[in-house]
Design a protein around this motif. Structure first.
Motif, PDB file in Angstrom:
ATOM      1  N   SER A 164       0.862  -1.111   0.075  1.00 24.60           N
ATOM      2  CA  SER A 164       0.052   0.019  -0.024  1.00 24.60           C
ATOM      3  C   SER A 164       1.087   1.104  -0.145  1.00 24.60           C
ATOM      4  CB  SER A 164      -1.193   0.019   1.173  1.00 24.60           C
ATOM      5  OG  SER A 164      -0.204   0.202   2.407  1.00 24.60           O
ATOM      6  N   ALA A 165       0.281   2.361  -0.629  1.00 22.80           N
ATOM      7  CA  ALA A 165       1.023   3.465  -0.538  1.00 22.80           C
ATOM      8  C   ALA A 165       1.207   4.567   0.808  1.00 22.80           C
ATOM      9  CB  ALA A 165       0.441   4.437  -1.596  1.00 22.80           C
ATOM     10  N   SER A 166       0.393   4.126   1.751  1.00 19.21           N
ATOM     11  CA  SER A 166       0.701   4.944   3.030  1.00 19.21           C
ATOM     12  C   SER A 166       0.295   3.814   4.140  1.00 19.21           C
ATOM     13  CB  SER A 166      -0.751   5.842   2.913  1.00 19.21           C
ATOM     14  OG  SER A 166      -1.915   5.097   2.753  1.00 19.21           O
ATOM     15  N   PRO A 167       0.833   4.524   5.218  1.00 20.84           N
ATOM     16  CA  PRO A 167       0.599   3.730   6.478  1.00 20.84           C
ATOM     17  C   PRO A 167      -0.461   2.785   6.853  1.00 20.84           C
ATOM     18  CG  PRO A 167       1.747   5.907   7.136  1.00 20.84           C
ATOM     19  CD  PRO A 167       1.042   5.996   5.673  1.00 20.84           C
ATOM     20  N   ARG A 168      -0.667   1.840   7.333  1.00 24.14           N
ATOM     21  CA  ARG A 168      -1.779   1.030   7.573  1.00 24.14           C
ATOM     22  C   ARG A 168      -1.894   0.834   9.039  1.00 24.14           C
ATOM     23  NH1 ARG A 168      -3.875  -3.997   4.663  1.00 24.14           N
ATOM     24  NH2 ARG A 168      -4.847  -2.998   2.813  1.00 24.14           N
ATOM     25  N   THR A 169      -3.137   1.271   9.535  1.00 25.00           N
ATOM     26  CA  THR A 169      -3.533   1.097  11.140  1.00 25.00           C
ATOM     27  C   THR A 169      -3.972  -0.296  11.218  1.00 25.00           C
ATOM     28  OG1 THR A 169      -3.744   3.366  11.422  1.00 25.00           O
ATOM     29  CG2 THR A 169      -4.392   1.968  13.194  1.00 25.00           C
ATOM     30  N   LEU A 170      -3.245  -1.316  12.038  1.00 26.25           N
ATOM     31  CA  LEU A 170      -3.686  -2.571  12.238  1.00 26.25           C
ATOM     32  C   LEU A 170      -4.259  -2.478  13.742  1.00 26.25           C
ATOM     33  CD1 LEU A 170      -0.843  -4.758  10.682  1.00 26.25           C
ATOM     34  CD2 LEU A 170      -2.734  -3.426   9.610  1.00 26.25           C
ATOM     35  N   ILE A 171      -5.209  -3.332  14.165  1.00 25.80           N
ATOM     36  CA  ILE A 171      -5.758  -3.071  15.543  1.00 25.80           C
ATOM     37  C   ILE A 171      -5.944  -4.781  15.872  1.00 25.80           C
ATOM     38  CG2 ILE A 171      -7.744  -2.649  17.148  1.00 25.80           C
ATOM     39  CD1 ILE A 171      -8.471  -0.570  15.013  1.00 25.80           C
ATOM     40  N   PHE A 172      -5.368  -5.044  17.123  1.00 24.38           N
ATOM     41  CA  PHE A 172      -5.328  -6.506  17.323  1.00 24.38           C
ATOM     42  C   PHE A 172      -5.899  -6.344  18.928  1.00 24.38           C
ATOM     43  CE2 PHE A 172      -1.588  -6.089  14.882  1.00 24.38           C
ATOM     44  CZ  PHE A 172      -1.646  -7.158  14.093  1.00 24.38           C
ATOM     45  N   TYR A 173      -6.609  -7.552  19.502  1.00 18.87           N
ATOM     46  CA  TYR A 173      -6.878  -7.766  20.809  1.00 18.87           C
ATOM     47  C   TYR A 173      -5.735  -8.806  20.998  1.00 18.87           C
ATOM     48  CZ  TYR A 173     -11.453  -5.809  20.387  1.00 18.87           C
ATOM     49  OH  TYR A 173     -12.677  -5.107  20.063  1.00 18.87           O
ATOM     50  N   GLU A 174      -5.241  -8.523  22.439  1.00 15.62           N
ATOM     51  CA  GLU A 174      -3.980  -9.523  22.781  1.00 15.62           C
ATOM     52  C   GLU A 174      -4.387  -9.816  24.302  1.00 15.62           C
ATOM     53  OE1 GLU A 174      -2.653 -12.025  22.592  1.00 15.62           O
ATOM     54  OE2 GLU A 174      -1.292 -11.409  20.950  1.00 15.62           O
ATOM     55  N   ALA A 175      -3.995 -10.886  24.762  1.00 15.67           N
ATOM     56  CA  ALA A 175      -3.889 -11.356  26.281  1.00 15.67           C
ATOM     57  C   ALA A 175      -2.777 -10.835  26.970  1.00 15.67           C
ATOM     58  CB  ALA A 175      -4.506 -12.904  26.286  1.00 15.67           C
ATOM     59  N   PRO A 176      -2.660 -10.495  28.072  1.00 16.30           N
ATOM     60  CA  PRO A 176      -1.649  -9.979  28.998  1.00 16.30           C
ATOM     61  C   PRO A 176      -0.613 -10.993  28.903  1.00 16.30           C
ATOM     62  CG  PRO A 176      -3.578 -10.137  30.527  1.00 16.30           C
ATOM     63  CD  PRO A 176      -4.166 -10.522  29.071  1.00 16.30           C
ATOM     64  N   HIS A 177      -0.754 -12.209  28.891  1.00 17.30           N
ATOM     65  CA  HIS A 177       0.316 -13.114  29.271  1.00 17.30           C
ATOM     66  C   HIS A 177       1.021 -13.502  27.902  1.00 17.30           C
ATOM     67  CE1 HIS A 177      -3.106 -15.800  28.269  1.00 17.30           C
ATOM     68  NE2 HIS A 177      -2.338 -16.651  27.601  1.00 17.30           N
ATOM     69  N   ARG A 178       0.301 -13.231  26.697  1.00 14.29           N
ATOM     70  CA  ARG A 178       1.108 -13.257  25.354  1.00 14.29           C
ATOM     71  C   ARG A 178       1.588 -12.077  24.841  1.00 14.29           C
ATOM     72  NH1 ARG A 178      -3.480 -17.162  24.060  1.00 14.29           N
ATOM     73  NH2 ARG A 178      -4.529 -15.380  23.494  1.00 14.29           N
ATOM     74  N   ILE A 179       1.393 -10.874  25.337  1.00 11.29           N
ATOM     75  CA  ILE A 179       1.600  -9.594  24.873  1.00 11.29           C
ATOM     76  C   ILE A 179       3.162  -9.266  24.549  1.00 11.29           C
ATOM     77  CG2 ILE A 179       1.636  -8.213  26.956  1.00 11.29           C
ATOM     78  CD1 ILE A 179       0.580  -6.888  23.664  1.00 11.29           C
ATOM     79  N   LEU A 180       3.853 -10.029  25.361  1.00  9.33           N
ATOM     80  CA  LEU A 180       5.420  -9.552  25.288  1.00  9.33           C
ATOM     81  C   LEU A 180       5.784 -10.579  23.990  1.00  9.33           C
ATOM     82  CD1 LEU A 180       6.741  -9.465  28.889  1.00  9.33           C
ATOM     83  CD2 LEU A 180       6.621  -7.564  27.214  1.00  9.33           C
ATOM     84  N   GLY A 181       5.372 -11.647  23.873  1.00 11.42           N
ATOM     85  CA  GLY A 181       5.657 -12.647  22.753  1.00 11.42           C
ATOM     86  C   GLY A 181       5.094 -11.877  21.335  1.00 11.42           C
ATOM     87  N   THR A 182       4.198 -11.204  21.580  1.00 10.21           N
ATOM     88  CA  THR A 182       3.754 -10.693  20.272  1.00 10.21           C
ATOM     89  C   THR A 182       4.404  -9.629  19.756  1.00 10.21           C
ATOM     90  OG1 THR A 182       1.383 -11.636  20.590  1.00 10.21           O
ATOM     91  CG2 THR A 182       1.439  -9.390  19.230  1.00 10.21           C
ATOM     92  N   LEU A 183       4.854  -8.778  20.842  1.00 11.13           N
ATOM     93  CA  LEU A 183       5.661  -7.435  20.636  1.00 11.13           C
ATOM     94  C   LEU A 183       6.946  -7.978  20.141  1.00 11.13           C
ATOM     95  CD1 LEU A 183       4.799  -5.507  23.786  1.00 11.13           C
ATOM     96  CD2 LEU A 183       3.789  -4.894  21.694  1.00 11.13           C
ATOM     97  N   ALA A 184       7.489  -9.024  20.741  1.00  6.08           N
ATOM     98  CA  ALA A 184       8.888  -9.674  20.293  1.00  6.08           C
ATOM     99  C   ALA A 184       8.696  -9.871  18.676  1.00  6.08           C
ATOM    100  CB  ALA A 184       9.196 -10.600  21.150  1.00  6.08           C
TER     101      ALA A 184
END
Ligand code: SAM
Length: 301
Positions: A164-184
């Motif tokens: 795409s030509a411009s930045p895309r905003t993505l929205i996720f739901y995440e559980a607290p015990h998985r957030i660090l793995g997802t950020l990594a």
């Protein structure tokens, strides 16, 4: 005449309920919940707390992920006979990462009147306060739980964003015990400078927004003893022209566990056991797997 004075019409009412702050219930939601014949709930005990608070005595029936289709037959028969049924999830909008969409489709197919009763929703609440572009966004719900599938999904999204030509905003739901793995994983796919917004405990006393790079958010969370609460995560996925330098490193081997442990011990003045615990959380791995990896690396020296 106030529309609320008219008898409640027959149909399936999809009623949004608060995502934390009971003050967010709408007048129309209360009216429908009071006057309908039955409330179909994701969890009757959860909804009962809301009903007790607002002194609503309408009978409830369960309608959750595991019985939505069976329950639908019974609810559709009642709807076709002229019943007024409200459908609620535990919080927010039914059908949005929650049961409800299947029943709504079945009701439409059966020519039953389906009426949305709008209200709170975590994804849109986080989006409007994120500072990210809102004209176009991509809501993805929960990422796969397994690390491999999650990583593959993020790589697919990165490839789509690059087209795409411009930045895309993505929205996720995440559980607290998985957030660090997802950020990594986000950091390894897009690089450490990827802009993210982490919205935690929206509408509640401890509401928090972290609006910075993925690396900063990950560091800030990893320093906490425990990550609590409900989390919505937004990502500003860069288009091709602005691909981040860090992303180029995505497929290079990860930094050695032993090096990271040593650095954590010295930066945070913690012992090896505590460093292992924190790094395991950060990477979304078990402590024993990480310990084995550490031993392997030491044996190779
Ligand atoms: N149907 C709901 C809606 O309309 O937002 C979403 C239900 S989904 C099962 C629950 C997830 O939504 C949570 O795990 C969290 O990711 C997000 N969420 C719900 N409430 C939230 C809140 N108060 N603050 C941040 N995120 C929230």
């Amino acid at each position: 005449m106030d529309p609320n004075d008219a008898p409640l019409a027959s149909g399936l009412y999809l009623v949004a309920t608060p995502i934390g702050n009971l003050g967010d219930i709408t007048l129309r939601a209360l009216d429908v919940l009071r006057r309908c014949d039955r409330i179909a709930c994701e969890d009757t005990r959860q909804t009962q707390k809301l009903l007790n608070h607002f002194e609503i005595q309408t009978p409830t029936v369960s309608c959750h992920q595991h019985n939505e289709r069976q329950r639908a037959t019974e609810l559709l028969d009642a709807l076709k006979a002229g019943a007024r049924i409200a459908l609620v999830s535990d919080a927010g909008m039914p059908g949005i990462s929650d049961p409800g969409a299947w029943l709504a489709a079945a009701a439409i197919a059966a020519q039953v009147h389906v009426i949305p009763i709008p209200g709170p929703n975590a994804a849109l609440s986080a989006l409007i306060a994120s500072g990210f572009p809102t004209a176009e966004f991509h809501f993805l719900g929960f990422l796969p739980e397994k690390a491999g599938a999650r990583r593959t999904r993020l790589e697919e999204l990165a490839a789509e964003a690059q087209r795409s030509a411009s930045p895309r905003t993505l929205i996720f739901y995440e559980a607290p015990h998985r957030i660090l793995g997802t950020l990594a994983d986000l950091e390894s796919v897009w690089g450490p400078d990827l802009r993210v917004v982490l919205a935690r405990e929206l509408t509640k006393i401890h509401e928090e927004f972290l609006r910075t790079s993925v690396a900063e958010v990950r560091r800030a969370l990893a320093l906490r003893d425990r990550i609590r609460g409900e989390i919505t995560l937004l990502v500003e996925a860069p288009p091709k022209a602005s691909a981040q330098p860090g992303a180029a490193q995505a497929h290079q081997p990860a930094e050695k566990v032993s090096v990271r442990i040593a650095r954590m011990q010295s930066d945070l003045r913690i012992d090896e056991k505590e460093a292992l615990k924190r790094l395991a959380r950060e990477l979304g791995q078990s402590k024993s797997d990480l310990y084995r990896e550490l031993q392997r690396q030491r044996a190779r020296r």
